[in-house]
Design a protein around this motif. Structure first.
Motif, mmCIF file in Angstrom:
data_model
loop_
_atom_site.group_PDB
_atom_site.id
_atom_site.type_symbol
_atom_site.label_atom_id
_atom_site.label_comp_id
_atom_site.label_asym_id
_atom_site.label_seq_id
_atom_site.Cartn_x
_atom_site.Cartn_y
_atom_site.Cartn_z
ATOM 1 N N VAL A 76 26.422 39.133 34.975
ATOM 2 C CA VAL A 76 27.486 38.987 33.816
ATOM 3 C C VAL A 76 27.070 37.872 32.901
ATOM 4 O O VAL A 76 26.986 36.765 33.278
ATOM 5 C CB VAL A 76 29.117 38.845 34.342
ATOM 6 N N LEU A 81 32.293 36.299 30.052
ATOM 7 C CA LEU A 81 33.334 35.844 30.673
ATOM 8 C C LEU A 81 34.300 34.963 29.958
ATOM 9 O O LEU A 81 35.353 34.864 30.351
ATOM 10 C CB LEU A 81 32.708 34.963 31.999
ATOM 11 N N PRO A 83 34.671 31.395 29.852
ATOM 12 C CA PRO A 83 35.413 30.539 30.677
ATOM 13 C C PRO A 83 35.909 29.511 29.937
ATOM 14 O O PRO A 83 35.418 28.948 28.783
ATOM 15 C CB PRO A 83 34.113 30.119 31.480
ATOM 16 N N ARG A 105 42.237 41.488 34.488
ATOM 17 C CA ARG A 105 41.390 41.872 35.515
ATOM 18 C C ARG A 105 41.433 41.615 36.857
ATOM 19 O O ARG A 105 42.723 41.143 37.421
ATOM 20 C CB ARG A 105 40.341 40.803 35.088
ATOM 21 N N VAL A 110 37.618 37.991 39.634
ATOM 22 C CA VAL A 110 37.840 36.852 38.802
ATOM 23 C C VAL A 110 37.658 35.666 39.859
ATOM 24 O O VAL A 110 36.725 34.698 39.556
ATOM 25 C CB VAL A 110 39.117 36.744 38.009
ATOM 26 N N ASP A 113 33.836 35.421 40.536
ATOM 27 C CA ASP A 113 33.197 34.729 39.249
ATOM 28 C C ASP A 113 33.349 33.087 39.071
ATOM 29 O O ASP A 113 32.493 32.590 38.870
ATOM 30 C CB ASP A 113 33.557 35.526 38.053
ATOM 31 N N PRO A 134 36.788 32.042 34.258
ATOM 32 C CA PRO A 134 36.812 33.277 33.341
ATOM 33 C C PRO A 134 38.082 33.851 32.553
ATOM 34 O O PRO A 134 38.950 34.265 33.463
ATOM 35 C CB PRO A 134 35.702 34.441 33.754
#
Length: 136
Positions: A76, A81, A83, A105, A110, A113, A134
């Motif tokens: 990704v 994302l 962030p 999401r 998440v 990530d 993110p």
């Protein structure tokens, strides 16, 4: 002298259990119960110690795994994302931060990530930690 009723009480599909046999069966049942309880306690302890809620995982189950090209997390792109910097407050968990900042999401992805993006070695966070979370 034992009566026929007493003997029938201890029969098990045509088998008569002696006093020693009854003790053995009772001991085995206690032993199996003890093992089951011990395993349950161990699993709960492991879930609490690792900070992962039962039934949840940090994506692929491997926290802190970063792969791909620089500027990307896994497969990704960081731009995808989006962030945002977040300071951890008392009572915050990665799960709660995931639900708060990316409610649309799946929190598991998440959390994965966040762990990868911040190169965390576990899902445990401390008050005052600065993390990139993110939003997409």
């Amino acid at each position: 002298m034992t009566s026929t009723a007493t003997l029938r009480h201890h029969e098990l599909r045509g088998l008569r259990l002696t006093r020693r046999g009854r003790r053995l069966v009772r001991g085995l049942s206690w032993g199996l119960t003890t093992v089951a309880v011990a395993l349950s306690v161990l699993l709960v302890w492991m879930a609490v110690a690792t900070g992962v809620a039962p039934g949840a995982s940090a994506g692929d189950g491997r926290p802190g795994v970063v792969s791909g090209a620089p500027g990307s997390v896994g497969s990704v792109d960081l731009d995808e994302l989006a962030p945002v910097p977040v300071s951890v407050r008392p009572g915050d968990t990665l799960w709660a931060l995931a639900r708060e900042h990316a409610p649309h999401r799946d929190p598991r992805s998440v959390v994965h990530d966040v762990v990868a993006l911040n190169e965390l070695s576990s899902t445990a966070v401390a008050v005052g930690d600065r993390l990139l979370v993110p939003t997409r």
